[in-house]
Design a protein around this motif. Sequence first.
Motif, PDB file in Angstrom:
ATOM      1  N   LEU A   1       0.863  -1.075   0.045  1.00  0.00           N
ATOM      2  CA  LEU A   1      -0.145   0.023  -0.080  1.00  0.00           C
ATOM      3  C   LEU A   1       0.721   1.303  -0.067  1.00  0.00           C
ATOM      4  O   LEU A   1       0.262   2.273  -0.225  1.00  0.00           O
ATOM      5  N   ILE A   2       2.154   1.120   0.448  1.00  0.00           N
ATOM      6  CA  ILE A   2       3.050   2.290   0.384  1.00  0.00           C
ATOM      7  C   ILE A   2       3.384   2.812  -0.967  1.00  0.00           C
ATOM      8  O   ILE A   2       3.513   3.972  -1.245  1.00  0.00           O
ATOM      9  N   PHE A   3       3.684   1.834  -1.918  1.00  0.00           N
ATOM     10  CA  PHE A   3       3.959   2.514  -3.300  1.00  0.00           C
ATOM     11  C   PHE A   3       2.747   2.627  -4.198  1.00  0.00           C
ATOM     12  O   PHE A   3       1.719   2.104  -4.529  1.00  0.00           O
ATOM     13  N   PRO A   4       2.788   3.954  -4.810  1.00  0.00           N
ATOM     14  CA  PRO A   4       1.862   4.301  -5.850  1.00  0.00           C
ATOM     15  C   PRO A   4       1.783   3.136  -7.032  1.00  0.00           C
ATOM     16  O   PRO A   4       0.464   3.186  -7.552  1.00  0.00           O
ATOM     17  N   LEU A   5       2.736   2.871  -7.436  1.00  0.00           N
ATOM     18  CA  LEU A   5       2.717   1.936  -8.319  1.00  0.00           C
ATOM     19  C   LEU A   5       1.856   0.711  -8.382  1.00  0.00           C
ATOM     20  O   LEU A   5       1.241   0.114  -9.407  1.00  0.00           O
ATOM     21  N   THR A   6       1.387   0.127  -7.088  1.00  0.00           N
ATOM     22  CA  THR A   6       0.493  -0.975  -6.689  1.00  0.00           C
ATOM     23  C   THR A   6      -0.674  -0.569  -7.303  1.00  0.00           C
ATOM     24  O   THR A   6      -1.451  -1.515  -7.900  1.00  0.00           O
ATOM     25  N   TYR A   7      -1.235   0.818  -7.070  1.00  0.00           N
ATOM     26  CA  TYR A   7      -2.819   1.064  -7.179  1.00  0.00           C
ATOM     27  C   TYR A   7      -2.920   1.016  -8.755  1.00  0.00           C
ATOM     28  O   TYR A   7      -3.699   0.562  -9.356  1.00  0.00           O
ATOM     29  N   VAL A   8      -1.987   1.762  -9.472  1.00  0.00           N
ATOM     30  CA  VAL A   8      -2.132   2.271 -10.923  1.00  0.00           C
ATOM     31  C   VAL A   8      -1.991   0.855 -11.610  1.00  0.00           C
ATOM     32  O   VAL A   8      -2.634   0.663 -12.756  1.00  0.00           O
ATOM     33  N   LEU A   9      -0.844  -0.028 -11.301  1.00  0.00           N
ATOM     34  CA  LEU A   9      -0.546  -1.284 -12.044  1.00  0.00           C
ATOM     35  C   LEU A   9      -1.955  -2.137 -11.847  1.00  0.00           C
ATOM     36  O   LEU A   9      -2.352  -2.784 -12.867  1.00  0.00           O
ATOM     37  N   GLU A  10      -2.500  -2.389 -10.754  1.00  0.00           N
ATOM     38  CA  GLU A  10      -3.441  -3.081 -10.720  1.00  0.00           C
ATOM     39  C   GLU A  10      -4.806  -2.430 -11.652  1.00  0.00           C
ATOM     40  O   GLU A  10      -5.526  -3.315 -12.358  1.00  0.00           O
ATOM     41  N   ALA A  11      -4.905  -1.431 -11.583  1.00  0.00           N
ATOM     42  CA  ALA A  11      -5.947  -0.736 -12.373  1.00  0.00           C
ATOM     43  C   ALA A  11      -5.697  -0.922 -13.913  1.00  0.00           C
ATOM     44  O   ALA A  11      -6.506  -1.088 -14.702  1.00  0.00           O
ATOM     45  N   LEU A  12      -4.282  -0.700 -14.416  1.00  0.00           N
ATOM     46  CA  LEU A  12      -4.064  -1.131 -15.684  1.00  0.00           C
ATOM     47  C   LEU A  12      -4.302  -2.276 -16.228  1.00  0.00           C
ATOM     48  O   LEU A  12      -4.928  -2.691 -17.279  1.00  0.00           O
ATOM     49  N   ARG A  13      -3.863  -3.468 -15.357  1.00  0.00           N
ATOM     50  CA  ARG A  13      -4.165  -4.826 -15.593  1.00  0.00           C
ATOM     51  C   ARG A  13      -5.682  -4.996 -15.765  1.00  0.00           C
ATOM     52  O   ARG A  13      -6.076  -5.983 -16.591  1.00  0.00           O
ATOM     53  N   GLN A  14      -6.337  -4.581 -14.891  1.00  0.00           N
ATOM     54  CA  GLN A  14      -7.943  -4.858 -14.982  1.00  0.00           C
ATOM     55  C   GLN A  14      -8.543  -4.443 -16.196  1.00  0.00           C
ATOM     56  O   GLN A  14      -9.232  -4.954 -16.822  1.00  0.00           O
ATOM     57  N   VAL A  15      -8.078  -3.192 -16.660  1.00  0.00           N
ATOM     58  CA  VAL A  15      -8.917  -2.651 -17.688  1.00  0.00           C
ATOM     59  C   VAL A  15      -8.427  -3.312 -18.958  1.00  0.00           C
ATOM     60  O   VAL A  15      -8.928  -3.272 -20.088  1.00  0.00           O
ATOM     61  N   LEU A  16      -7.097  -3.816 -19.073  1.00  0.00           N
ATOM     62  CA  LEU A  16      -6.512  -4.366 -20.265  1.00  0.00           C
ATOM     63  C   LEU A  16      -6.697  -5.834 -20.427  1.00  0.00           C
ATOM     64  O   LEU A  16      -6.865  -6.478 -21.441  1.00  0.00           O
ATOM     65  N   LEU A  17      -6.936  -6.737 -19.207  1.00  0.00           N
ATOM     66  CA  LEU A  17      -6.745  -7.968 -19.306  1.00  0.00           C
ATOM     67  C   LEU A  17      -8.293  -8.479 -19.185  1.00  0.00           C
ATOM     68  O   LEU A  17      -8.600  -9.420 -19.376  1.00  0.00           O
ATOM     69  N   ASN A  18      -8.792  -7.747 -17.969  1.00  0.00           N
ATOM     70  CA  ASN A  18     -10.143  -8.160 -17.724  1.00  0.00           C
ATOM     71  C   ASN A  18     -11.310  -7.356 -18.377  1.00  0.00           C
ATOM     72  O   ASN A  18     -12.405  -7.632 -17.936  1.00  0.00           O
ATOM     73  N   GLY A  19     -11.039  -6.226 -18.979  1.00  0.00           N
ATOM     74  CA  GLY A  19     -12.133  -5.645 -19.519  1.00  0.00           C
ATOM     75  C   GLY A  19     -13.022  -4.980 -18.489  1.00  0.00           C
ATOM     76  O   GLY A  19     -14.145  -4.555 -18.811  1.00  0.00           O
ATOM     77  N   ALA A  20     -12.439  -4.360 -17.360  1.00  0.00           N
ATOM     78  CA  ALA A  20     -12.903  -3.764 -16.390  1.00  0.00           C
ATOM     79  C   ALA A  20     -13.608  -2.355 -16.511  1.00  0.00           C
ATOM     80  O   ALA A  20     -12.816  -1.563 -17.251  1.00  0.00           O
ATOM     81  N   SER A  21     -14.774  -2.058 -16.281  1.00  0.00           N
ATOM     82  CA  SER A  21     -15.342  -0.794 -16.291  1.00  0.00           C
ATOM     83  C   SER A  21     -14.912   0.102 -15.404  1.00  0.00           C
ATOM     84  O   SER A  21     -14.138  -0.311 -14.198  1.00  0.00           O
ATOM     85  N   ILE A  22     -14.927   1.286 -15.684  1.00  0.00           N
ATOM     86  CA  ILE A  22     -14.383   2.423 -14.337  1.00  0.00           C
ATOM     87  C   ILE A  22     -15.236   2.179 -13.220  1.00  0.00           C
ATOM     88  O   ILE A  22     -14.595   2.354 -12.352  1.00  0.00           O
ATOM     89  N   SER A  23     -16.482   1.980 -13.403  1.00  0.00           N
ATOM     90  CA  SER A  23     -17.245   1.701 -12.026  1.00  0.00           C
ATOM     91  C   SER A  23     -16.903   0.447 -11.191  1.00  0.00           C
ATOM     92  O   SER A  23     -16.646   0.539  -9.936  1.00  0.00           O
ATOM     93  N   SER A  24     -16.347  -0.478 -11.678  1.00  0.00           N
ATOM     94  CA  SER A  24     -15.837  -1.719 -11.147  1.00  0.00           C
ATOM     95  C   SER A  24     -14.426  -1.390 -10.495  1.00  0.00           C
ATOM     96  O   SER A  24     -13.978  -2.146  -9.579  1.00  0.00           O
ATOM     97  N   ILE A  25     -13.765  -0.465 -11.239  1.00  0.00           N
ATOM     98  CA  ILE A  25     -12.314  -0.136 -10.359  1.00  0.00           C
ATOM     99  C   ILE A  25     -12.407   1.370  -9.790  1.00  0.00           C
ATOM    100  O   ILE A  25     -11.311   2.066  -9.601  1.00  0.00           O
ATOM    101  N   SER A  26     -13.549   1.857  -9.250  1.00  0.00           N
ATOM    102  CA  SER A  26     -13.804   3.199  -8.781  1.00  0.00           C
ATOM    103  C   SER A  26     -12.984   3.285  -7.535  1.00  0.00           C
ATOM    104  O   SER A  26     -12.325   4.409  -7.425  1.00  0.00           O
ATOM    105  N   ASN A  27     -12.882   2.502  -6.645  1.00  0.00           N
ATOM    106  CA  ASN A  27     -12.046   2.432  -5.542  1.00  0.00           C
ATOM    107  C   ASN A  27     -10.577   2.958  -5.893  1.00  0.00           C
ATOM    108  O   ASN A  27     -10.017   3.415  -5.122  1.00  0.00           O
ATOM    109  N   THR A  28     -10.117   1.757  -6.889  1.00  0.00           N
ATOM    110  CA  THR A  28      -8.648   2.127  -7.163  1.00  0.00           C
ATOM    111  C   THR A  28      -8.578   3.545  -7.768  1.00  0.00           C
ATOM    112  O   THR A  28      -7.363   4.093  -7.597  1.00  0.00           O
TER     113      THR A  28
END
Length: 269
Positions: free
Chosen positions: A207-234
């Motif tokens: 949780l300390i590293f900013p890369l953690t959050y943005v990398l998870e969001a990037l993988r979700q939208v590229l690999l899982n087709g996640a919508s913005i609402s589904s990753i809104s917390n991130t």
Amino acid sequence: MRYFLKVVWAEAVKQHKNYFNNRTIYISLFIWPLFSFLSAYYSYSAFDVEGTLVSYINGKNILVFLMLGYMAMSFFRSVVQSAWNFSRERQSGTLEYIYLSTANRLAVLMGNALSSVFESSIVMLIFGLLIVFSNCDSINVNTIGVSIVLLLFIIMALLWGVFLNACFLYSRDTDFLFTILEEPMEIFAGVKVPIAIFPAWAKIISLIFPLTYVLEALRQVLLNGASISSISNTIFACVAIIVVLLSATLITIVVVEKHMRKTGNVVLF
């Protein structure tokens, strides 16, 4: 704003001439992360990853999963290294010229980070994009989500660099900071291993590293087709980090300048 951008550009050009004046340096900047990437990929290839990690990782897209991690890591690693190099400004006497000039302090820090973010990562970025495009059949892309997350990614990488520039510039022991921010970021930010399978104590460190959050969001939208609402917390977490990094940098600049005027010493901690 025009003056601010002029200072940013001038500092970026200065850093380019200092550290990127030889074309062969781009080869070295590419080889190290490439070998790390290949090592991680062939480590995975020895196992059946189908359904064993997280829902959106499988045998087909594991290459893209890892490539996204190393592309993102190359951006964030580059700003850590540039901040470490920037700390030499104290030894060369350039820092004194910066404070004697009318140049905007934030613009100077941003110019250094901007130069490093793009120049140090451009070769890895090109290679990564080729890998991603050559494996289009294994990814599930949300186009709008990718656009928003990429914008957040660039802003976070840049502000992470600006903040680290401030910390390294005004710290006495930059080697210590470099050590705790270089390799641990690769381990705990989920570059090679998904955060979801980390033990509780490792998730807390991540949780300390900013890369953690943005990398998870990037993988979700590229690999899982996640919508913005589904990753809104991130997304909200990324925006909050952007605000915190910018605020912390501005506060550091003001505190250091007051400290310097009072003591004549630019080193704050």
